[in-house]
Scaffold this active site. Sequence first.
Site, PDB file in Angstrom:
ATOM      1  N   THR A   1       0.815  -1.212   0.000  1.00 30.34           N
ATOM      2  CA  THR A   1       0.000   0.000   0.000  1.00 30.34           C
ATOM      3  C   THR A   1       0.853   1.269   0.000  1.00 30.34           C
ATOM      4  O   THR A   1       2.005   1.247   0.470  1.00 30.34           O
ATOM      5  CB  THR A   1      -0.897  -0.008   1.258  1.00 30.34           C
ATOM      6  OG1 THR A   1      -1.517   1.263   1.402  1.00 30.34           O
ATOM      7  CG2 THR A   1      -0.088  -0.256   2.534  1.00 30.34           C
ATOM      8  N   ASP A   2       0.271   2.376  -0.459  1.00 32.43           N
ATOM      9  CA  ASP A   2       0.981   3.666  -0.389  1.00 32.43           C
ATOM     10  C   ASP A   2       1.074   4.180   1.042  1.00 32.43           C
ATOM     11  O   ASP A   2       1.841   5.093   1.334  1.00 32.43           O
ATOM     12  CB  ASP A   2       0.300   4.710  -1.295  1.00 32.43           C
ATOM     13  CG  ASP A   2      -1.149   5.005  -0.934  1.00 32.43           C
ATOM     14  OD1 ASP A   2      -1.685   4.367  -0.006  1.00 32.43           O
ATOM     15  OD2 ASP A   2      -1.756   5.878  -1.593  1.00 32.43           O
ATOM     16  N   GLU A   3       0.284   3.585   1.964  1.00 34.59           N
ATOM     17  CA  GLU A   3       0.275   4.095   3.341  1.00 34.59           C
ATOM     18  C   GLU A   3       1.609   3.895   4.054  1.00 34.59           C
ATOM     19  O   GLU A   3       1.872   4.532   5.066  1.00 34.59           O
ATOM     20  CB  GLU A   3      -0.844   3.433   4.148  1.00 34.59           C
ATOM     21  CG  GLU A   3      -2.205   3.734   3.590  1.00 34.59           C
ATOM     22  CD  GLU A   3      -3.335   3.543   4.594  1.00 34.59           C
ATOM     23  OE1 GLU A   3      -3.066   3.429   5.795  1.00 34.59           O
ATOM     24  OE2 GLU A   3      -4.491   3.512   4.144  1.00 34.59           O
TER      25      GLU A   3
ATOM     26  N   LYS B   1       2.136  -3.274   7.313  1.00 40.68           N
ATOM     27  CA  LYS B   1       2.407  -3.464   5.876  1.00 40.68           C
ATOM     28  C   LYS B   1       3.860  -3.066   5.564  1.00 40.68           C
ATOM     29  O   LYS B   1       4.534  -3.731   4.776  1.00 40.68           O
ATOM     30  CB  LYS B   1       1.443  -2.634   5.020  1.00 40.68           C
ATOM     31  CG  LYS B   1      -0.003  -3.101   5.031  1.00 40.68           C
ATOM     32  CD  LYS B   1      -0.211  -4.492   4.462  1.00 40.68           C
ATOM     33  CE  LYS B   1      -0.009  -4.587   2.972  1.00 40.68           C
ATOM     34  NZ  LYS B   1      -0.377  -5.937   2.457  1.00 40.68           N
TER      35      LYS B   1
ATOM     36  N   TYR C   1      -1.910  -0.436  11.014  1.00 36.67           N
ATOM     37  CA  TYR C   1      -2.059  -1.110   9.710  1.00 36.67           C
ATOM     38  C   TYR C   1      -0.856  -0.812   8.822  1.00 36.67           C
ATOM     39  O   TYR C   1      -0.198  -1.732   8.303  1.00 36.67           O
ATOM     40  CB  TYR C   1      -3.356  -0.662   9.016  1.00 36.67           C
ATOM     41  CG  TYR C   1      -3.373  -0.985   7.526  1.00 36.67           C
ATOM     42  CD1 TYR C   1      -3.442  -2.306   7.090  1.00 36.67           C
ATOM     43  CD2 TYR C   1      -3.303   0.027   6.560  1.00 36.67           C
ATOM     44  CE1 TYR C   1      -3.438  -2.611   5.721  1.00 36.67           C
ATOM     45  CE2 TYR C   1      -3.300  -0.271   5.199  1.00 36.67           C
ATOM     46  CZ  TYR C   1      -3.363  -1.584   4.796  1.00 36.67           C
ATOM     47  OH  TYR C   1      -3.352  -1.883   3.453  1.00 36.67           O
TER      48      TYR C   1
HETATM   49  P1  NAD Z   1      -9.781  -7.256   2.160  1.00 31.92           P
HETATM   50  O1  NAD Z   1      -9.803  -6.977   3.627  1.00 31.92           O
HETATM   51  O2  NAD Z   1     -10.984  -6.979   1.336  1.00 31.92           O
HETATM   52  O3  NAD Z   1      -9.388  -8.781   1.901  1.00 31.92           O
HETATM   53  C1  NAD Z   1      -8.402  -9.447   2.643  1.00 31.92           C
HETATM   54  C2  NAD Z   1      -8.567 -10.939   2.399  1.00 31.92           C
HETATM   55  O4  NAD Z   1      -7.550 -11.620   3.137  1.00 31.92           O
HETATM   56  C3  NAD Z   1      -9.911 -11.504   2.880  1.00 31.92           C
HETATM   57  O5  NAD Z   1     -10.467 -12.347   1.908  1.00 31.92           O
HETATM   58  C4  NAD Z   1      -9.549 -12.280   4.138  1.00 31.92           C
HETATM   59  O6  NAD Z   1     -10.392 -13.386   4.384  1.00 31.92           O
HETATM   60  C5  NAD Z   1      -8.122 -12.717   3.821  1.00 31.92           C
HETATM   61  N1  NAD Z   1      -7.342 -12.979   5.037  1.00 31.92           N
HETATM   62  C6  NAD Z   1      -7.226 -12.176   6.130  1.00 31.92           C
HETATM   63  N2  NAD Z   1      -6.450 -12.779   7.050  1.00 31.92           N
HETATM   64  C7  NAD Z   1      -6.064 -13.974   6.536  1.00 31.92           C
HETATM   65  C8  NAD Z   1      -5.245 -15.033   7.009  1.00 31.92           C
HETATM   66  N3  NAD Z   1      -4.692 -14.991   8.231  1.00 31.92           N
HETATM   67  N4  NAD Z   1      -5.042 -16.103   6.210  1.00 31.92           N
HETATM   68  C9  NAD Z   1      -5.609 -16.154   4.960  1.00 31.92           C
HETATM   69  N5  NAD Z   1      -6.403 -15.188   4.474  1.00 31.92           N
HETATM   70  C10 NAD Z   1      -6.633 -14.096   5.243  1.00 31.92           C
HETATM   71  O7  NAD Z   1      -8.522  -6.453   1.622  1.00 31.92           O
HETATM   72  P2  NAD Z   1      -8.297  -5.696   0.238  1.00 31.92           P
HETATM   73  O8  NAD Z   1      -8.778  -4.319   0.373  1.00 31.92           O
HETATM   74  O9  NAD Z   1      -8.778  -6.561  -0.856  1.00 31.92           O
HETATM   75  O10 NAD Z   1      -6.692  -5.646   0.219  1.00 31.92           O
HETATM   76  C11 NAD Z   1      -5.942  -6.730  -0.298  1.00 31.92           C
HETATM   77  C12 NAD Z   1      -4.457  -6.397  -0.183  1.00 31.92           C
HETATM   78  O11 NAD Z   1      -4.175  -5.208  -0.905  1.00 31.92           O
HETATM   79  C13 NAD Z   1      -3.992  -6.152   1.244  1.00 31.92           C
HETATM   80  O12 NAD Z   1      -2.713  -6.705   1.394  1.00 31.92           O
HETATM   81  C14 NAD Z   1      -3.941  -4.637   1.356  1.00 31.92           C
HETATM   82  O13 NAD Z   1      -2.974  -4.225   2.299  1.00 31.92           O
HETATM   83  C15 NAD Z   1      -3.552  -4.255  -0.047  1.00 31.92           C
HETATM   84  N6  NAD Z   1      -4.009  -2.927  -0.512  1.00 31.92           N
HETATM   85  C16 NAD Z   1      -5.320  -2.555  -0.391  1.00 31.92           C
HETATM   86  C17 NAD Z   1      -5.750  -1.327  -0.898  1.00 31.92           C
HETATM   87  C18 NAD Z   1      -7.201  -0.887  -0.819  1.00 31.92           C
HETATM   88  O14 NAD Z   1      -7.505   0.249  -1.179  1.00 31.92           O
HETATM   89  N7  NAD Z   1      -8.130  -1.733  -0.378  1.00 31.92           N
HETATM   90  C19 NAD Z   1      -4.821  -0.478  -1.511  1.00 31.92           C
HETATM   91  C20 NAD Z   1      -3.484  -0.882  -1.593  1.00 31.92           C
HETATM   92  C21 NAD Z   1      -3.100  -2.117  -1.109  1.00 31.92           C
HETATM   93  O1  DAU Z   2      -4.136   4.017   0.488  1.00 31.87           O
HETATM   94  C1  DAU Z   2      -4.352   2.652   0.394  1.00 31.87           C
HETATM   95  C2  DAU Z   2      -5.195   2.195   1.573  1.00 31.87           C
HETATM   96  O2  DAU Z   2      -6.507   2.694   1.353  1.00 31.87           O
HETATM   97  C3  DAU Z   2      -5.212   0.686   1.746  1.00 31.87           C
HETATM   98  O3  DAU Z   2      -3.924   0.222   2.048  1.00 31.87           O
HETATM   99  C4  DAU Z   2      -6.182   0.276   2.860  1.00 31.87           C
HETATM  100  O4  DAU Z   2      -6.271  -1.140   2.933  1.00 31.87           O
HETATM  101  C5  DAU Z   2      -7.553   0.843   2.535  1.00 31.87           C
HETATM  102  O5  DAU Z   2      -8.454   0.558   3.581  1.00 31.87           O
HETATM  103  C6  DAU Z   2      -7.468   2.365   2.328  1.00 31.87           C
HETATM  104  O6  DAU Z   2      -7.165   3.044   3.566  1.00 31.87           O
HETATM  105  P1  DAU Z   2      -7.884   4.429   3.977  1.00 31.87           P
HETATM  106  O7  DAU Z   2      -7.797   4.584   5.434  1.00 31.87           O
HETATM  107  O8  DAU Z   2      -7.424   5.548   3.127  1.00 31.87           O
HETATM  108  O9  DAU Z   2      -9.404   4.055   3.495  1.00 31.87           O
HETATM  109  P2  DAU Z   2     -10.831   4.294   4.194  1.00 31.87           P
HETATM  110  O10 DAU Z   2     -11.845   3.941   3.172  1.00 31.87           O
HETATM  111  O11 DAU Z   2     -10.912   3.653   5.524  1.00 31.87           O
HETATM  112  O12 DAU Z   2     -10.845   5.857   4.401  1.00 31.87           O
HETATM  113  C7  DAU Z   2     -10.708   6.765   3.312  1.00 31.87           C
HETATM  114  C8  DAU Z   2     -10.760   8.180   3.863  1.00 31.87           C
HETATM  115  O13 DAU Z   2     -12.094   8.437   4.348  1.00 31.87           O
HETATM  116  C9  DAU Z   2      -9.845   8.405   5.062  1.00 31.87           C
HETATM  117  O14 DAU Z   2      -9.331   9.716   5.017  1.00 31.87           O
HETATM  118  C10 DAU Z   2     -10.761   8.265   6.266  1.00 31.87           C
HETATM  119  C11 DAU Z   2     -12.101   8.764   5.742  1.00 31.87           C
HETATM  120  N1  DAU Z   2     -13.299   8.113   6.352  1.00 31.87           N
HETATM  121  C12 DAU Z   2     -13.360   6.766   6.359  1.00 31.87           C
HETATM  122  C13 DAU Z   2     -14.451   6.125   6.932  1.00 31.87           C
HETATM  123  C14 DAU Z   2     -14.524   4.612   6.969  1.00 31.87           C
HETATM  124  C15 DAU Z   2     -14.313   8.900   6.859  1.00 31.87           C
HETATM  125  O15 DAU Z   2     -14.255  10.151   6.821  1.00 31.87           O
HETATM  126  N2  DAU Z   2     -15.394   8.271   7.425  1.00 31.87           N
HETATM  127  C16 DAU Z   2     -15.496   6.911   7.493  1.00 31.87           C
HETATM  128  O16 DAU Z   2     -16.508   6.399   8.043  1.00 31.87           O
END
Ligand code: NAD
Ligand code: DAU
Length: 347
Positions: free
Chosen positions: A130-132, A159, A155
């Site tokens: 992730t970019d975080e 990562k 988190y």
């Molecule tokens: P998600 O939470 O939707 O999915 C995570 C999956 O991992 C689920 O299916 C869960 O059952 C599985 N999982 C969790 N713990 C496990 C374990 N111990 N063993 C096996 N499986 C397990 O997450 P996502 O948003 O699809 O993100 C997927 C990946 O991409 C993550 O590594 C996250 O850090 C990364 N990522 C997410 C975003 C985003 O915006 N969502 C952006 C950049 C990177």
């Molecule tokens: O940048 C990549 C990341 O983006 C991934 O690595 C993470 O897995 C993914 O969850 C996401 O993280 P964020 O914290 O940016 O996403 P989230 O959707 O939780 O929040 C987006 C923005 O909105 C953040 O500034 C917090 C705000 N927010 C979020 C929620 C859930 C609110 O204002 N209200 C809310 O209820």
Amino acid sequence: MNILITGGAGFIGSHVVRQFVTKYPNYNIFNLDALTYAGNLENLKDLEQAQNYVFIKGDITDEKFINKLFKGHRFSSVIHLAAESHVDRSIKDPLAFAKTNVLGTMVLLNAFKNLWQDNWQGKRFYHVSTDEVYGSLGKTGLFTETTAYDPNSPYSASKASSDHFVRAYGETYGMPYVISNCSNNYGPNHFPEKLIPLFINNIINNKPLPVYGNGLFTRDWLYVKDHAVAIDLAFHKGKNHETYNIGGFNEWTNISLVKLLCKLMDDKLQRPTGTSEGLITYVKDRPGHDLRYAIDATKIRKDLGWEPSLKFEEGLEITIDWYLKNTEWLKNVTSGAYQQYYKKQYN
Ligand code: NAD
Ligand code: DAU
């Protein structure tokens, strides 16, 4: 070629699994997922009959099980997405994030090393990050692949740590790896604890839209299928021991994104303009809330020819349509444990 994809029942993972199963009929794709609250096999219903696809239920932190699985299937590559992924949950339960994201990644790395350390030819460990990990930007600047790591939430710290272990296995044992660090994804199958799907669900149900702090936090949004295509490209064409930043060239403050979403939802639901905006409620800020993320995706664009395919407004409309069509999916994932989570987080 046996390829292991972890976390394939989650949001991004399900799109990556579909990308590989449908595009590469000669690969055997094994999807390993523990099916936590975020994992959902409904996301992959269309692939159940595919000849080159196998689902395995299991936990990446279970060392004995993982070692046996790797020995049995001799995966030549791993695409690792399984993780705890929600920042708010990491604030409440940081240890769960260390366990899955750090220890789980190490268990996979170790199993992969034990299998192939005498012959790395043609092998690859692809880590989805992730970019975080780069921390927070001020009003200007972009994250590049050389930006120093500076994570702020449990988190992002977990990562960042997993990225470091992947690199360490590359340097120490010669393990071939690629890491990609992506910005915020959105699209179908997104679990409604994250901003966009949570707010779509709340608008449908006429519930308040809890905007954290002053709403001026900025994220760079990318359509999930574009991320899956980028992973496909970097997995096949990316250079060993390299990192690729992936982003949408698409920055929005939360409040302007929410207002756009409200407008689109009013149109779709045929409600008077302004109805959804009336639900916006400013609530207590997220602790350690990163002000701004913005990715410079020049490297993947120049080296691998990747570009986002959709404009944000188009992607958002497709996403809204998907949620309005898939009401059963939404109902199923928001019943039971979701209600308890929601109460604890927002009341
Ligand atoms: P998600 O939470 O939707 O999915 C995570 C999956 O991992 C689920 O299916 C869960 O059952 C599985 N999982 C969790 N713990 C496990 C374990 N111990 N063993 C096996 N499986 C397990 O997450 P996502 O948003 O699809 O993100 C997927 C990946 O991409 C993550 O590594 C996250 O850090 C990364 N990522 C997410 C975003 C985003 O915006 N969502 C952006 C950049 C990177
Ligand atoms: O940048 C990549 C990341 O983006 C991934 O690595 C993470 O897995 C993914 O969850 C996401 O993280 P964020 O914290 O940016 O996403 P989230 O959707 O939780 O929040 C987006 C923005 O909105 C953040 O500034 C917090 C705000 N927010 C979020 C929620 C859930 C609110 O204002 N209200 C809310 O209820």
